[in-house]
Each structure stands twice: as C-alpha cells, then as structure tokens.
Design an enzyme around this catalytic site. Structure first.
Site, PDB file in Angstrom:
ATOM      1  N   GLY A  12       8.429   3.744   3.150  1.00 48.24           N
ATOM      2  CA  GLY A  12       8.095   3.524   4.557  1.00 48.24           C
ATOM      3  C   GLY A  12       6.820   4.223   4.977  1.00 48.24           C
ATOM      4  N   ASP A  13       6.769   5.543   4.831  1.00 50.71           N
ATOM      5  CA  ASP A  13       5.562   6.300   5.164  1.00 50.71           C
ATOM      6  C   ASP A  13       5.127   7.153   3.978  1.00 50.71           C
ATOM      7  OD1 ASP A  13       7.657   8.058   5.211  1.00 50.71           O
ATOM      8  OD2 ASP A  13       6.979   9.164   6.970  1.00 50.71           O
TER       9      ASP A  13
END
Length: 343
Positions: free
Chosen positions: A253-254
């Site tokens: 995701g990040d």
C-alpha cells in the site's frame, strides 16, 4: 491402296504468313534479324527495351551484347537453333534469353523473355499486362509472387503486432497500475538478475526499502483519492531521485523498494535517502488541502555479504527500516549484516 494413293497426292500445306503487327501480338518480345544481323522487326515490348522503332535497320550489335554478366562475348553468334542470351546496351542490368530459329523467307527469329530479371524489367520499363501475350503466364506468375510477398509481409506485420502485444501484456503484468512503477513480481525478477550477475563478477548494488510515515492519516482524513494522489507524487519523486538503470517498485500500500545498481558508497546512499525524505516532507496539495507525509528508509548493500541471497538482503533492509522508525522516523538507516545492528 486407295488410302496410300490419296496420301501421296495430298497437297503440302503452305506456311502461314503474318504481318509484323500480328506477330507482335503473339510474341511481344520477338526479334527478327537478317543474315547479317540487321534488325528487320521487333515486338512492341522489346521496342520499349531498346528505346523505340529507331533501332529498326540497325545492326543487332548496336542494341545488344551477346551473353550476360561476366560471360558477355565479343562476337555475336546468331546460328539457328541455339539458345542465346542478350544484354541491352542501354540496360546492362537486364538480361534477355531466347532461342534462334531460321525464317523461311529471310533471316532468323528470336523470341526473347526476361527470365529471372522480370521484376526488374517491369519496374525499369514500366511494363503492364498489355505488354505480354495473352497466353503468357508471366503476369499470373508475377501476381502470385506479389501475392505471396504481400501475405508474407502481412504475416511479419502480424508477428510484430503479436510480439508488441505480448510485451505490452508482460509490462502490464509487471507494472503497478496506480503509480506506473514496477510491481513486486518485476522487482523480484530484477533482484534475482542482479544477484546472478554479482555471482559472475558483476557490479554490487544496494537494496533500499521505503515506508511512508503518516500516510494512514491522509487516507483517514482526506479519503483514498487523496491517498492515491500522494502515492503518485511519491512515485514521481523516487523516479527523479534514482537513475534509469535503477529499479523502483511499489510492493505494498505505502511500501516501496529500490534496487540501486552500482550504488555501494554508504555516504552517497545516506545523502540520497536524506534527499528523498526531504522531498517527501514537502506539503502535497490536493483539492485545497495539504497532505503531509514523511518516510523511513532501510538499506542493505550486496558487498556486505559473502554470497548475498534475496531473502536475507530483504530481511536486513526491512530490519534497518524499522530501526529508522524506532529512532524517530524520517531517517535512512544502513544495515550492517553480522553485527546485529544498523548504521
């Protein structure tokens, strides 16, 4: 007895006579010479080869050479019943071939063809179907050749399109659709290739893991659209701070990981990490709001291992990343394998 008598008294048929024009329709490439080699007549297509009717009345040696290529002959032999090769003096790249036959009335007749030089002759003299006899299969064979060439060309073009489609599909399978960076699969392939190159004496490399700080707050307060925008900006920063030879991937995701080829100087790696973090901490505008994030980085270097393995390097880079987070985030930490710590 009666049958034999009738056969003995049957009249001998007379040889047919044709005008030069009619002969040209049957044999557009005929050449009529007298005993001395003077041109008495020729077909309309052959006239195009020699430059027109002005050749009539001239010696055949004024318009043609005997032989072809390196086998051209100094003497001009037009003995009946022999095969012959002629080369137009005005078009030495085009060779004609035919056979010499005697004419009852006068001289000899040659019915010539272009042979293997047909394609070249059609382009050189701008010949069309009207320049060949209607019973001649030359044009049909030429059309078949052109059709074959066209089909082969289409097949090559189709293969190229299929190859481009295959590469495009492979690229799509290895690309993160949101950021345009490589995905985890592409990164794993690149990492294994670098490890294998290193075993064969290739250049060392560094493995850097980046985890965004405060990214969850952006998603929670401004929504996923803002988060996607931030991720796209992060991807742009990473591309600008790395080289074309490096591989930058979004693996979560990040979470991002960078394969930094031929980057083994610890100080330069720290400086690069500091630049990336400084740019990540700049406010990112989104629909009237400012998104604020930072980043923590952990780095492992291949030269620190006797025989680097992907899983071990990834684990050490991940441990260095969490060292950065434990020590206050927004920093770059280099792994020190075997020392139980990081720097």
């Amino acid at each position: 007895m009666m049958l034999i008598s009738q056969m003995e008294t049957a009249p001998v048929p007379r040889a047919p006579t044709l005008s030069v024009e009619a002969l040209g329709q049957l044999m557009p490439m005929f050449l009529w010479l007298d005993e001395d080699g003077t041109i008495l007549g020729m077909g309309p297509t052959l006239m195009k080869v020699v430059g027109g009717a002005s050749a009539l009345g001239h010696s055949v040696t004024d318009c043609f050479q005997m032989g072809r290529g390196r086998t051209r002959q100094a003497t001009f032999d037009i003995s009946p019943s022999r095969r012959i090769h002629l080369t137009p003096r005005s078009w030495p790249d085009v060779s004609l071939r035919g056979v010499v036959v005697p004419i009852v009335q006068r001289g000899v007749m040659l019915n010539l063809t272009f042979g293997v030089h047909l394609n070249k002759a059609i382009r050189a003299f701008r010949l069309t179907e009207a320049d060949f006899s209607t019973s001649d299969l030359t044009m049909e064979l030429l059309y078949l050749q052109e059709a074959k060439t066209a089909v082969l060309g289409e097949l090559r073009a189709l293969n190229h399109r299929l190859e481009r489609a295959r590469r495009s599909a492979e690229d799509a399978a290895r690309t993160d659709p949101l950021t345009g960076l490589s995905n985890r699969r592409a990164f794993d392939i690149a990492l294994e290739a670098s490890l294998e190159a290193g075993r064969r004496g290739g250049a060392p490399f560094a493995l850097a893991q980046l985890d965004l700080d405060h990214f969850k707050a952006v998603n929670d307060t401004l929504g996923h659209a803002a988060g996607d925008h931030v991720l796209a900006v992060v991807a742009k920063i990473l591309r600008e701070e790395t080289r074309e030879m490096d591989v930058v991937s979004r693996v979560g995701g990040d979470e991002f990981v960078m394969l930094l080829r031929d980057s083994v100087d610890p100080e330069r790696l720290r400086m690069m990490g500091a630049r990336i973090i400084a740019r990540l901490e700049e406010p990112i505008p989104f629909e009237g709001h400012e998104c604020r994030i930072s980043g923590s980085i952990g780095v492992a270097m291949s030269q620190d291992y006797d025989d680097p393995v992907a899983e071990e390097m990834m684990a050490d880079a991940d441990a260095a990343l969490y060292t950065s987070k434990r020590e206050g985030r927004a920093r770059c930490t280099l792994s020190v394998p075997g020392s139980g710590g990081a720097s």
